[in-house]
Design a protein around this motif. Structure first.
Motif, mmCIF file in Angstrom:
data_model
loop_
_atom_site.group_PDB
_atom_site.id
_atom_site.type_symbol
_atom_site.label_atom_id
_atom_site.label_comp_id
_atom_site.label_asym_id
_atom_site.label_seq_id
_atom_site.Cartn_x
_atom_site.Cartn_y
_atom_site.Cartn_z
ATOM 1 N N THR A 213 0.835 -1.205 0.000
ATOM 2 C CA THR A 213 0.000 0.000 0.000
ATOM 3 C C THR A 213 0.869 1.255 0.000
ATOM 4 O O THR A 213 0.624 2.208 -0.726
ATOM 5 C CB THR A 213 -0.924 -0.009 1.234
ATOM 6 O OG1 THR A 213 -1.851 -1.088 1.094
ATOM 7 C CG2 THR A 213 -1.697 1.288 1.367
ATOM 8 N N GLU A 214 1.941 1.199 0.813
ATOM 9 C CA GLU A 214 2.872 2.323 0.897
ATOM 10 C C GLU A 214 3.446 2.673 -0.472
ATOM 11 O O GLU A 214 3.419 3.830 -0.910
ATOM 12 C CB GLU A 214 3.999 1.876 1.840
ATOM 13 C CG GLU A 214 4.899 2.971 2.305
ATOM 14 C CD GLU A 214 4.298 3.717 3.478
ATOM 15 O OE1 GLU A 214 3.807 3.063 4.397
ATOM 16 O OE2 GLU A 214 4.320 4.950 3.437
ATOM 17 N N ASP A 217 0.795 3.945 -2.929
ATOM 18 C CA ASP A 217 0.387 5.308 -2.597
ATOM 19 C C ASP A 217 1.442 6.335 -3.006
ATOM 20 O O ASP A 217 1.105 7.448 -3.408
ATOM 21 C CB ASP A 217 0.105 5.437 -1.089
ATOM 22 C CG ASP A 217 -1.344 5.137 -0.768
ATOM 23 O OD1 ASP A 217 -2.164 5.101 -1.705
ATOM 24 O OD2 ASP A 217 -1.674 4.932 0.415
ATOM 25 N N ASN A 218 2.713 5.954 -2.908
ATOM 26 C CA ASN A 218 3.765 6.856 -3.373
ATOM 27 C C ASN A 218 3.511 7.277 -4.812
ATOM 28 O O ASN A 218 3.871 8.361 -5.238
ATOM 29 C CB ASN A 218 5.133 6.165 -3.301
ATOM 30 C CG ASN A 218 5.652 6.123 -1.877
ATOM 31 O OD1 ASN A 218 5.181 6.886 -1.033
ATOM 32 N ND2 ASN A 218 6.585 5.238 -1.604
ATOM 33 N N LEU A 221 -0.809 8.662 -5.055
ATOM 34 C CA LEU A 221 -1.072 9.937 -4.368
ATOM 35 C C LEU A 221 0.066 10.925 -4.612
ATOM 36 O O LEU A 221 0.198 11.936 -3.931
ATOM 37 C CB LEU A 221 -1.244 9.705 -2.852
ATOM 38 C CG LEU A 221 -2.454 8.875 -2.420
ATOM 39 C CD1 LEU A 221 -2.483 8.711 -0.902
ATOM 40 C CD2 LEU A 221 -3.755 9.511 -2.880
ATOM 41 N N PRO A 223 2.222 13.959 -6.033
ATOM 42 C CA PRO A 223 1.756 15.313 -6.385
ATOM 43 C C PRO A 223 1.536 15.504 -7.897
ATOM 44 O O PRO A 223 0.697 16.299 -8.307
ATOM 45 C CB PRO A 223 2.894 16.208 -5.900
ATOM 46 C CG PRO A 223 3.600 15.431 -4.858
ATOM 47 C CD PRO A 223 3.409 13.985 -5.173
ATOM 48 N N VAL A 227 -2.193 13.041 -9.712
ATOM 49 C CA VAL A 227 -3.231 13.873 -10.310
ATOM 50 C C VAL A 227 -3.504 13.449 -11.749
ATOM 51 O O VAL A 227 -4.658 13.355 -12.184
ATOM 52 C CB VAL A 227 -2.810 15.361 -10.250
ATOM 53 C CG1 VAL A 227 -3.860 16.237 -10.890
ATOM 54 C CG2 VAL A 227 -2.573 15.782 -8.814
ATOM 55 N N ARG A 312 -9.343 7.449 -2.049
ATOM 56 C CA ARG A 312 -8.170 8.235 -2.422
ATOM 57 C C ARG A 312 -8.525 9.302 -3.449
ATOM 58 O O ARG A 312 -7.983 10.413 -3.412
ATOM 59 C CB ARG A 312 -7.070 7.307 -2.930
ATOM 60 C CG ARG A 312 -6.386 6.602 -1.763
ATOM 61 C CD ARG A 312 -5.592 5.383 -2.161
ATOM 62 N NE ARG A 312 -4.806 4.884 -1.036
ATOM 63 C CZ ARG A 312 -5.235 3.982 -0.166
ATOM 64 N NH1 ARG A 312 -6.454 3.482 -0.281
ATOM 65 N NH2 ARG A 312 -4.465 3.590 0.818
ATOM 66 N N PHE A 315 -10.019 11.975 -1.523
ATOM 67 C CA PHE A 315 -8.941 12.661 -0.801
ATOM 68 C C PHE A 315 -8.304 13.740 -1.689
ATOM 69 O O PHE A 315 -8.083 14.869 -1.276
ATOM 70 C CB PHE A 315 -7.904 11.616 -0.381
ATOM 71 C CG PHE A 315 -6.650 12.163 0.251
ATOM 72 C CD1 PHE A 315 -6.687 12.766 1.500
ATOM 73 C CD2 PHE A 315 -5.425 12.064 -0.397
ATOM 74 C CE1 PHE A 315 -5.532 13.258 2.087
ATOM 75 C CE2 PHE A 315 -4.263 12.552 0.180
ATOM 76 C CZ PHE A 315 -4.321 13.153 1.426
ATOM 77 N N MET A 316 -8.070 13.403 -2.941
ATOM 78 C CA MET A 316 -7.404 14.345 -3.843
ATOM 79 C C MET A 316 -8.332 15.445 -4.338
ATOM 80 O O MET A 316 -7.887 16.535 -4.666
ATOM 81 C CB MET A 316 -6.786 13.585 -5.023
ATOM 82 C CG MET A 316 -5.548 12.797 -4.617
ATOM 83 S SD MET A 316 -4.719 12.057 -6.026
ATOM 84 C CE MET A 316 -5.591 10.518 -6.177
ATOM 85 N N LEU A 433 -8.449 5.681 4.811
ATOM 86 C CA LEU A 433 -8.078 5.145 3.502
ATOM 87 C C LEU A 433 -7.631 3.700 3.714
ATOM 88 O O LEU A 433 -6.624 3.454 4.366
ATOM 89 C CB LEU A 433 -6.955 5.970 2.870
ATOM 90 C CG LEU A 433 -7.272 7.431 2.580
ATOM 91 C CD1 LEU A 433 -6.159 8.067 1.762
ATOM 92 C CD2 LEU A 433 -8.596 7.583 1.842
ATOM 93 N N ARG B 46 1.230 12.221 4.451
ATOM 94 C CA ARG B 46 1.177 12.847 3.131
ATOM 95 C C ARG B 46 0.261 14.051 3.163
ATOM 96 O O ARG B 46 -0.613 14.166 4.016
ATOM 97 C CB ARG B 46 0.587 11.872 2.093
ATOM 98 C CG ARG B 46 1.400 10.686 1.793
ATOM 99 C CD ARG B 46 0.606 9.728 0.909
ATOM 100 N NE ARG B 46 1.154 8.377 1.052
ATOM 101 C CZ ARG B 46 2.217 7.955 0.391
ATOM 102 N NH1 ARG B 46 2.820 8.738 -0.477
ATOM 103 N NH2 ARG B 46 2.669 6.729 0.577
ATOM 104 N N PRO B 49 -2.217 16.252 -3.214
ATOM 105 C CA PRO B 49 -1.542 16.968 -4.287
ATOM 106 C C PRO B 49 -2.147 18.368 -4.487
ATOM 107 O O PRO B 49 -3.304 18.596 -4.183
ATOM 108 C CB PRO B 49 -1.794 16.099 -5.519
ATOM 109 C CG PRO B 49 -2.157 14.766 -5.006
ATOM 110 C CD PRO B 49 -2.766 14.975 -3.665
ATOM 111 N N GLN B 63 -4.665 4.552 8.124
ATOM 112 C CA GLN B 63 -4.367 5.827 7.492
ATOM 113 C C GLN B 63 -5.654 6.642 7.464
ATOM 114 O O GLN B 63 -6.652 6.213 6.897
ATOM 115 C CB GLN B 63 -3.911 5.616 6.055
ATOM 116 C CG GLN B 63 -2.623 4.858 5.931
ATOM 117 C CD GLN B 63 -2.024 5.076 4.556
ATOM 118 O OE1 GLN B 63 -1.545 6.140 4.231
ATOM 119 N NE2 GLN B 63 -2.098 4.036 3.735
#
Lengths: 615, 86
Positions: A213-214, A217-218, A221, A223, A227, A312, A315-316, A433, B46, B49, B63
């Motif tokens: 998951t880590e 997600d890098n 998610l 930047p 997107v 997620r 979230f964004m 999440l 985190r 974005p 999380q």
């Protein structure tokens, strides 16, 4: 026969367990009086049949969200009909501590329950060691490790449920006692302390980190990439909805066309033929035609949800959407309403806050659905000169403007509705999440088909009745023998059109337009054919008919009137299926009526202004 | 109030903090459900974005995403010596 109820935190794998236990023996309904979905199934074990109820996922029982109230009422035995005898608390083994609070509460209330430690395989792989005997002793209940997605441990689970169901019931405390308990100031603290104590006793080796998951997600998610992927996915979803569902819609339409031709052949001309072909068959076809869009949209939503991406995405998008007055998840209904408002409205269920969900449902139909396109293209082709303006084709610019007006209006109306509607629960993001998981497609497909069937069952009748009403309006009374005009011009629809003409005159509409508008309430695109009928366009095929209609529109109506008609179609209170699905989703007549009134006022005012400015 | 307290929204990425106080009654219960309660250990993992809002926190094994405004209601205290390693 005994009842079993599944309880658990969101993402605990409760639904997977429900699916694994009941397979296809399940149905979806609503809890009485509210719109929280209720899933019921049955299973047979050693000649005993159990009814299984899937309660909404909750963290604890003390916050009064609708989901928590439903679950609490069940545990407090307040539901009158199908009381559960045994509760199965489904626990995500990779996050046991979080579930213990709920477990302590259920124990306090006095119900018989089993702890099902789900996803035990993943937990063990990550190094978790847990003393199940001690855990069992702490709660005085059976503890069964399971892997719901693979069907492991299910027999043991049902066996212990069955044994437990044969033991005498305990005394369940009353709502009053429960309320008194949680009002004690030390309640939460003592429960939290107790969970710490239990964890110290039963966990002998702790978990290592979930690196998958880590890592994902890098990326997801990130930047920049995050997107890009998000927008690519949203665009893909939109495309799939448009392009993917299209052949199926075509098949349904062809099937009903074929049935119509068959009926025309075998049933003699007259009212009965018209009733069967234009009434019944068209009505049923008009309901089923929504299925591809609904099923496709929910396949996408459930896949993203199961995988762990939906949260997620929210979230964004949350920051941007909240500036526009709606939560991040509202992107899904608003975007999919550009294909069709029906699945769009249904998908608003993913929004947790009831008021925000309601507002999203009420404004989603303002976005430009695909049924408006035939109307838009007809009028644009007839009225807008094919010039270029700053390098863009004028017809394209107008079409873009109509789309933009739709979505901008949706946000403005949402903003206005927000200040009128009391927001009963705080508007927050605050969400977990989950870890990424492989989606289970058999469950996703089943759930999507269930959504479709539920729509046919709950909204189908209303749509059918209303479309029969429209059929009657354009069919009766019969045209006189020596009629010189098209039959529809003698019907009630024309009488309605003529009666309301004065009201619509400030928008440049004459009785022919108002008459053609009547059947378009069934589905917007019908305006093209009904206008053809009213204006008696005669042509050999559809293409020629549209050409003829275009020429007629250009000659007979003013530019300003046609612009006003375009604007009317952005806002008009349509279609009957939208009303039916609003009624189904809100479980009341109030919301569809509110929708009808506000869109009618808006459509009238906006087309009025358009006509007055341009004439 | 002790000057070492910071708002969770101002916490530094990758450092551990202990929750001291939830200041907004209206959302305290919900935050507690999600793992933010007195003495629980949290870490900013985190930021969303573009707008750097909402924020994503590690709390226990979970999380949890909070908007900046929600995170502002939580007072925390830095835990010395504990860092998060990827």
């Amino acid at each position: 026969m005994s009842n079993i109820a599944l309880v658990g935190l969101p993402n605990s794998g409760k639904s997977s367990l429900f699916n694994a236990l009941t397979k296809s023996r399940q149905r979806v309904a609503n809890f009485p009086g509210i719109t929280v979905e209720k899933r019921i199934g049955s299973l047979t074990f050693e000649e005993s049949t159990f009814t299984l109820l899937d309660l909404p996922g909750v963290y604890t029982l003390d916050v009064s969200t609708l989901d928590e109230k439903v679950t609490r009422d069940y545990i407090l035995n307040k539901s009158t009909d199908d009381k559960a005898e045994v509760f199965v608390l489904v626990i995500d083994s990779t996050n046991i501590k979080k579930s213990l609070y709920l477990a302590l509460q259920i124990k306090d209330l006095g119900q018989k329950f089993v702890l099902a430690l789900n996803m035990m395989d993943v937990a063990q792989k990550r190094g978790l060691a847990i003393d199940t005997d001690k855990l069992s002793a702490e709660f005085d209940c059976p503890v069964i490790p399971i892997v719901a997605t693979e069907g492991k441990g299910l027999n043991d689970l049902i066996k212990s449920v069955k044994e437990l169901s044969l033991t005498p019931s305990k005394e369940v405390i009353t709502e009053k006692d429960y309320q008194r308990q949680i009002k004690e100031s030390s309640y939460i603290k003592s429960k939290l302390r107790k969970t710490e104590e239990i964890m110290d006793k039963v966990i002998t080796s702790t978990l290592t980190k979930d690196t998958f998951t880590e890592k994902l997600d890098n990326f997801l998610l990130h930047p920049v990439y995050g997107v890009v992927i998000l927008f690519a996915l949203l665009l893909g979803m939109f495309q799939l909805l448009f392009v993917g569902a299209d052949p199926f819609i075509g098949m349904i339409e062809s099937l009903f066309e074929f049935l119509g031709e068959l009926a025309t052949q075998y049933i003699p001309d007259g009212y009965f033929q018209s009733l069967v072909v234009d009434g019944i068959l068209a009505g049923v076809g008009g309901i089923l035609v929504f299925l591809p869009h609904i099923i496709f949209l929910f396949l996408i939503i459930y896949t993203l949800e199961d995988f762990g991406y939906l949260g997620r995405a929210a979230f964004m998008l949350d920051y941007l959407m909240r500036r526009l007055g709606l939560p991040g998840k509202a992107v899904v209904p608003l975007l999919s309403s550009h294909a069709c408002a029906i699945p769009g409205i249904m998908s608003a269920r993913i929004i947790d806050n009831p008021t925000e969900r309601l507002i999203t449902m009420l404004v989603s139909p303002l976005t430009t659905c695909s049924a408006r396109l035939p109307v838009y293209t007809l009028i644009i082709a007839a009225m807008i000169p094919n010039d270029t303006y700053m390098g863009f084709g004028l017809p394209g610019l107008v079409l873009f403007g109509l789309y933009a007006m739709g979505i901008i209006s949706a946000f403005i109306i949402a903003f206005i509705l927000k200040s009128f509607m009391p927001n009963t629960s705080p508007s927050y993001l605050m969400m977990e999440l989950p870890e990424y998981r492989k989606p289970k497609f058999s469950n996703i497909i089943r759930a999507s088909l269930q959504k479709g069937m539920l729509f046919v069952k709950k909204a189908g009748t209303v749509i059918f009745v209303l479309s029969m009403l429209i059929w009657a309006l354009v069919t009766f009374p019969k045209a006189p023998e020596n009629a010189s005009e098209p039959a529809i011009n003698y019907s009630y629809a024309a009488k309605i059109g003529k009666t309301f003409e004065p009201i619509f005159r400030p928008m440049g509409f004459d009785w022919r337009i108002t008459t053609a508008l009547v059947p378009s309430f069934g589905a917007r695109e019908v305006l093209v054919s009904s206008l053809s009928t009213v204006m008696a366009v005669e042509a050999a095929d559809e293409e020629e008919a549209e050409k003829g209609l275009r020429a007629l529109i250009k000659n007979e109506f003013s530019f300003a009137a046609m612009l006003a008609l375009l604007v009317w179609f952005i806002y008009s209170p349509q279609c009957i299926s939208t009303f039916a699905v609003l009624r189904k989703e809100t479980n009341s007549y109030k919301m569809p009526i509110l929708f009808g009134v506000y869109t009618l006022v808006l459509a009238y005012v906006m087309s009025f202004i358009t006509y007055q400015v341009f004439s | 109030m002790d000057s070492n307290y910071v708002k969770l929204s101002n916490s530094e990425k990758g450092l551990f903090y202990r929750v001291v106080k939830l200041n907004d009654e209206k959302i305290a219960l919900r935050l507690t459900q999600l793992g933010f309660h007195e003495s629980s250990l949290v870490m900013l993992k985190r930021k969303a974005p573009i707008f750097k809002d909402p924020l994503l926190f590690q709390v226990g094994e979970s999380q949890i995403a909070l908007t900046r405004k929600e995170a502002e209601t939580i007072d925390v205290l830095e835990v010395q010596g504990e860092h998060y390693h990827e």
